[in-house]
Design a protein around this motif. Structure first.
Motif, PDB file in Angstrom:
ATOM      1  N   LEU A   6     -18.785 -10.343  73.963  1.00  0.00           N
ATOM      2  CA  LEU A   6     -17.772 -11.337  74.705  1.00  0.00           C
ATOM      3  C   LEU A   6     -18.353 -12.855  74.587  1.00  0.00           C
ATOM      4  CD1 LEU A   6     -16.778  -9.079  77.802  1.00  0.00           C
ATOM      5  CD2 LEU A   6     -15.494  -9.417  75.763  1.00  0.00           C
ATOM      6  N   VAL A   7     -17.525 -13.926  74.488  1.00  0.00           N
ATOM      7  CA  VAL A   7     -18.088 -15.142  74.449  1.00  0.00           C
ATOM      8  C   VAL A   7     -17.680 -15.939  75.681  1.00  0.00           C
ATOM      9  CG1 VAL A   7     -17.652 -17.520  73.275  1.00  0.00           C
ATOM     10  CG2 VAL A   7     -17.569 -15.273  71.837  1.00  0.00           C
ATOM     11  N   ARG A   8     -18.844 -16.652  76.236  1.00  0.00           N
ATOM     12  CA  ARG A   8     -18.782 -17.552  77.377  1.00  0.00           C
ATOM     13  C   ARG A   8     -17.637 -18.614  77.297  1.00  0.00           C
ATOM     14  NH1 ARG A   8     -21.228 -17.559  81.907  1.00  0.00           N
ATOM     15  NH2 ARG A   8     -21.375 -19.299  83.165  1.00  0.00           N
ATOM     16  N   ARG A   9     -16.529 -18.517  78.187  1.00  0.00           N
ATOM     17  CA  ARG A   9     -15.558 -19.578  78.211  1.00  0.00           C
ATOM     18  C   ARG A   9     -16.303 -21.017  78.796  1.00  0.00           C
ATOM     19  NH1 ARG A   9     -10.361 -18.406  78.098  1.00  0.00           N
ATOM     20  NH2 ARG A   9     -10.800 -16.441  78.863  1.00  0.00           N
ATOM     21  N   LYS A  10     -15.926 -21.959  78.066  1.00  0.00           N
ATOM     22  CA  LYS A  10     -16.490 -23.238  78.401  1.00  0.00           C
ATOM     23  C   LYS A  10     -15.711 -23.745  79.592  1.00  0.00           C
ATOM     24  CE  LYS A  10     -17.874 -24.547  73.772  1.00  0.00           C
ATOM     25  NZ  LYS A  10     -17.759 -25.398  72.746  1.00  0.00           N
ATOM     26  N   PRO A  11     -16.178 -24.474  80.505  1.00  0.00           N
ATOM     27  CA  PRO A  11     -15.354 -25.083  81.726  1.00  0.00           C
ATOM     28  C   PRO A  11     -14.640 -26.255  81.147  1.00  0.00           C
ATOM     29  CG  PRO A  11     -17.788 -25.479  82.067  1.00  0.00           C
ATOM     30  CD  PRO A  11     -17.533 -24.739  80.810  1.00  0.00           C
ATOM     31  N   ALA A  12     -13.429 -26.277  81.782  1.00  0.00           N
ATOM     32  CA  ALA A  12     -12.569 -27.479  81.453  1.00  0.00           C
ATOM     33  C   ALA A  12     -13.263 -28.894  81.832  1.00  0.00           C
ATOM     34  CB  ALA A  12     -10.938 -27.233  82.048  1.00  0.00           C
ATOM     35  N   LYS A  13     -13.112 -29.915  81.120  1.00  0.00           N
ATOM     36  CA  LYS A  13     -13.701 -31.094  81.516  1.00  0.00           C
ATOM     37  C   LYS A  13     -12.860 -31.795  82.388  1.00  0.00           C
ATOM     38  CE  LYS A  13     -16.509 -32.048  77.383  1.00  0.00           C
ATOM     39  NZ  LYS A  13     -16.791 -32.805  76.383  1.00  0.00           N
ATOM     40  N   ARG A  14     -13.267 -32.539  83.102  1.00  0.00           N
ATOM     41  CA  ARG A  14     -12.510 -33.146  84.172  1.00  0.00           C
ATOM     42  C   ARG A  14     -12.167 -34.764  83.574  1.00  0.00           C
ATOM     43  NH1 ARG A  14     -10.283 -35.865  88.038  1.00  0.00           N
ATOM     44  NH2 ARG A  14     -10.753 -36.596  89.907  1.00  0.00           N
ATOM     45  N   ASP A  15     -10.724 -35.102  83.451  1.00  0.00           N
ATOM     46  CA  ASP A  15     -10.524 -36.244  83.048  1.00  0.00           C
ATOM     47  C   ASP A  15     -10.585 -37.544  84.080  1.00  0.00           C
ATOM     48  OD1 ASP A  15      -9.145 -38.337  81.726  1.00  0.00           O
ATOM     49  OD2 ASP A  15      -7.252 -37.497  81.639  1.00  0.00           O
ATOM     50  N   ARG A  16     -11.559 -38.169  83.576  1.00  0.00           N
ATOM     51  CA  ARG A  16     -12.124 -39.207  84.684  1.00  0.00           C
ATOM     52  C   ARG A  16     -11.016 -40.526  84.892  1.00  0.00           C
ATOM     53  NH1 ARG A  16     -18.821 -40.296  83.505  1.00  0.00           N
ATOM     54  NH2 ARG A  16     -19.077 -38.154  83.875  1.00  0.00           N
ATOM     55  N   ASN A  17     -10.137 -40.533  83.816  1.00  0.00           N
ATOM     56  CA  ASN A  17      -9.139 -41.581  83.979  1.00  0.00           C
ATOM     57  C   ASN A  17      -8.060 -40.965  84.464  1.00  0.00           C
ATOM     58  OD1 ASN A  17     -10.751 -43.487  82.645  1.00  0.00           O
ATOM     59  ND2 ASN A  17     -10.065 -42.849  80.706  1.00  0.00           N
ATOM     60  N   LEU A  18      -7.981 -39.798  85.260  1.00  0.00           N
ATOM     61  CA  LEU A  18      -6.795 -39.273  85.919  1.00  0.00           C
ATOM     62  C   LEU A  18      -7.103 -39.419  87.316  1.00  0.00           C
ATOM     63  CD1 LEU A  18      -3.976 -38.075  85.768  1.00  0.00           C
ATOM     64  CD2 LEU A  18      -5.132 -35.887  85.611  1.00  0.00           C
TER      65      LEU A  18
ATOM     66  N   PRO B  78     -21.165 -10.624  80.888  1.00  0.00           N
ATOM     67  CA  PRO B  78     -21.161 -10.611  79.532  1.00  0.00           C
ATOM     68  C   PRO B  78     -21.403  -9.317  79.066  1.00  0.00           C
ATOM     69  CG  PRO B  78     -23.488 -11.412  80.398  1.00  0.00           C
ATOM     70  CD  PRO B  78     -22.507 -11.551  81.374  1.00  0.00           C
ATOM     71  N   GLY B  79     -21.192  -8.833  77.789  1.00  0.00           N
ATOM     72  CA  GLY B  79     -20.672  -7.550  77.322  1.00  0.00           C
ATOM     73  C   GLY B  79     -20.273  -7.308  75.903  1.00  0.00           C
ATOM     74  N   THR B  80     -19.542  -6.435  75.589  1.00  0.00           N
ATOM     75  CA  THR B  80     -19.008  -6.193  74.344  1.00  0.00           C
ATOM     76  C   THR B  80     -17.532  -5.950  74.574  1.00  0.00           C
ATOM     77  OG1 THR B  80     -19.589  -3.743  74.301  1.00  0.00           O
ATOM     78  CG2 THR B  80     -20.804  -5.320  72.998  1.00  0.00           C
ATOM     79  N   CYS B  81     -16.677  -6.046  73.605  1.00  0.00           N
ATOM     80  CA  CYS B  81     -15.313  -5.899  73.772  1.00  0.00           C
ATOM     81  C   CYS B  81     -14.922  -4.404  73.582  1.00  0.00           C
ATOM     82  CB  CYS B  81     -14.181  -6.638  72.714  1.00  0.00           C
ATOM     83  SG  CYS B  81     -12.784  -6.293  72.762  1.00  0.00           S
ATOM     84  N   PRO B  82     -14.299  -3.707  74.400  1.00  0.00           N
ATOM     85  CA  PRO B  82     -14.039  -2.390  74.336  1.00  0.00           C
ATOM     86  C   PRO B  82     -12.994  -1.918  73.160  1.00  0.00           C
ATOM     87  CG  PRO B  82     -12.754  -3.207  76.357  1.00  0.00           C
ATOM     88  CD  PRO B  82     -13.802  -4.213  75.614  1.00  0.00           C
TER      89      PRO B  82
ATOM     90  N   SER C 128      -2.825 -11.950  84.256  1.00  0.00           N
ATOM     91  CA  SER C 128      -3.184 -12.978  83.539  1.00  0.00           C
ATOM     92  C   SER C 128      -3.734 -14.019  83.963  1.00  0.00           C
ATOM     93  CB  SER C 128      -1.759 -13.349  82.873  1.00  0.00           C
ATOM     94  OG  SER C 128      -0.938 -13.993  83.376  1.00  0.00           O
ATOM     95  N   ALA C 129      -3.692 -14.522  85.089  1.00  0.00           N
ATOM     96  CA  ALA C 129      -4.164 -15.600  85.698  1.00  0.00           C
ATOM     97  C   ALA C 129      -5.504 -15.252  85.876  1.00  0.00           C
ATOM     98  CB  ALA C 129      -3.740 -16.292  86.909  1.00  0.00           C
ATOM     99  N   GLN C 130      -6.177 -14.094  86.314  1.00  0.00           N
ATOM    100  CA  GLN C 130      -7.552 -13.826  86.476  1.00  0.00           C
ATOM    101  C   GLN C 130      -8.110 -13.415  85.117  1.00  0.00           C
ATOM    102  OE1 GLN C 130      -6.657  -9.935  88.533  1.00  0.00           O
ATOM    103  NE2 GLN C 130      -6.851 -10.850  90.504  1.00  0.00           N
ATOM    104  N   LYS C 131      -7.448 -13.144  83.907  1.00  0.00           N
ATOM    105  CA  LYS C 131      -8.008 -13.165  82.567  1.00  0.00           C
ATOM    106  C   LYS C 131      -8.347 -14.569  82.242  1.00  0.00           C
ATOM    107  CE  LYS C 131      -6.406  -8.620  81.443  1.00  0.00           C
ATOM    108  NZ  LYS C 131      -5.673  -7.650  80.360  1.00  0.00           N
ATOM    109  N   ARG C 132      -7.347 -15.464  82.413  1.00  0.00           N
ATOM    110  CA  ARG C 132      -7.560 -16.848  81.912  1.00  0.00           C
ATOM    111  C   ARG C 132      -8.854 -17.474  82.668  1.00  0.00           C
ATOM    112  NH1 ARG C 132      -2.084 -17.899  82.528  1.00  0.00           N
ATOM    113  NH2 ARG C 132      -2.312 -18.615  84.485  1.00  0.00           N
ATOM    114  N   GLU C 133      -9.191 -17.014  84.247  1.00  0.00           N
ATOM    115  CA  GLU C 133     -10.226 -17.732  84.572  1.00  0.00           C
ATOM    116  C   GLU C 133     -11.616 -16.934  84.409  1.00  0.00           C
ATOM    117  OE1 GLU C 133      -8.908 -18.029  88.702  1.00  0.00           O
ATOM    118  OE2 GLU C 133      -7.027 -19.325  88.092  1.00  0.00           O
ATOM    119  N   ALA C 134     -11.525 -15.809  84.037  1.00  0.00           N
ATOM    120  CA  ALA C 134     -12.674 -15.025  83.667  1.00  0.00           C
ATOM    121  C   ALA C 134     -13.946 -15.638  82.900  1.00  0.00           C
ATOM    122  CB  ALA C 134     -12.299 -13.661  82.892  1.00  0.00           C
ATOM    123  N   ALA C 135     -14.880 -15.526  83.050  1.00  0.00           N
ATOM    124  CA  ALA C 135     -16.104 -16.472  82.415  1.00  0.00           C
ATOM    125  C   ALA C 135     -16.200 -16.153  81.154  1.00  0.00           C
ATOM    126  CB  ALA C 135     -17.445 -16.157  83.304  1.00  0.00           C
ATOM    127  N   TYR C 136     -15.964 -14.798  80.615  1.00  0.00           N
ATOM    128  CA  TYR C 136     -16.144 -14.240  79.320  1.00  0.00           C
ATOM    129  C   TYR C 136     -14.825 -13.500  78.731  1.00  0.00           C
ATOM    130  CZ  TYR C 136     -21.222 -14.723  80.309  1.00  0.00           C
ATOM    131  OH  TYR C 136     -22.234 -15.291  80.503  1.00  0.00           O
TER     132      TYR C 136
END
Length: 182
Positions: free
Chosen positions: A58-70, A48-52, A27-35
Motif C-alpha cells: 500500500l502507498v502512503r497518501r500525500k496530504p493535500a497542500k493548502r492554497d496560500r492564495n485562497l 501500511p500493509g499489502t493489498c488483499p 467511500s469518504a472514509q476510503k478517500r481519507e485513509a492514509a494508505y
C-alpha cells in the motif's frame, strides 16, 4: 389496501436514508485513509500493509497542500490579516471583515495596511479590484482614515472571487492578487 401507520412509515424512511448514505460514508472514509493500493481503487487502509487483492504494498497518501492564495470567509478572524504579501521593501496586509448580510448582498469591509520599511504609507492611492464568479468586475477606491485604507464591497454571489489590491505611490506601484471564497 391497508394504510401504513405513521410511526412505521417514519422508521422505514429513516432506515432507507441510513442505508442510502452508507456507500457515501464508506467511500469518504476510503478517500481519507492514509494508505491505498495504486492498482485497486477500492482498497484503502489507515495502516501500511499489502493489498488483499493483488499483493502490492500500500502507498502512503500525500496530504493535500493548502492554497496560500485562497482565503475562505469561514476562516476570517478579527484583527488577523486575511492576506499578507511582502513586495520588495513594502508589506501589504489586507483585512476582510463581513460587515452585514442583507439577503442577497453581503457587505465585506476591506482594510488595507501598506508599509514601506516598517513605516505606514499614507500618501498612496489604494484601490481594490474584485472579479465576481460570474465575471463581473468591481473596483472601489479605498480611503485613508488616518491609520489605514478602508473601503467596502458587496458580494452577492456564492463562489470564489478573484481579489486584487493595487497600491500606487507616484511611480512606485504594487499589486497583489488572492482569491476569496464566500
Amino acid at each position: 389496501m391497508k394504510r401504513m401507520q405513521p410511526r412505521r412509515c417514519a422508521l422505514m424512511l429513516i432506515a432507507f436514508i441510513i442505508l442510502a448514505m452508507q456507500p457515501a460514508i464508506v467511500s469518504a472514509q476510503k478517500r481519507e485513509a492514509a494508505y491505498f493500493c495504486p492498482m485497486d481503487a477500492g482498497v484503502a487502509s489507515d495502516k501500511p500493509g499489502t493489498c488483499p487483492e493483488c499483493g502490492m504494498d500500500l502507498v502512503r497518501r500525500k496530504p493535500a497542500k493548502r492554497d496560500r492564495n485562497l482565503v475562505r470567509a469561514s476562516e476570517l478572524q478579527p484583527g488577523v490579516p486575511a492576506f499578507e504579501k511582502k513586495l520588495k521593501s513594502w508589506t501589504v496586509r489586507v483585512y476582510l471583515t463581513p460587515a452585514q448580510d442583507t439577503g442577497s448582498l453581503r457587505t465585506v469591509r476591506v482594510d488595507v495596511v501598506a508599509t514601506k520599511k516598517g513605516l505606514p504609507i499614507s500618501d498612496a492611492e489604494v484601490w481594490f479590484h474584485a472579479v465576481y464568479p460570474s465575471g463581473r468586475n468591481l473596483m472601489p477606491l479605498c480611503k485613508w482614515n488616518g491609520t489605514q485604507y478602508e473601503g467596502a464591497i458587496d458580494l452577492g454571489q456564492q463562489g470564489v472571487y478573484t481579489m486584487m489590491v493595487h497600491v500606487n505611490r507616484g511611480d512606485d506601484r504594487r499589486a497583489l492578487t488572492f482569491r476569496y471564497e464566500q
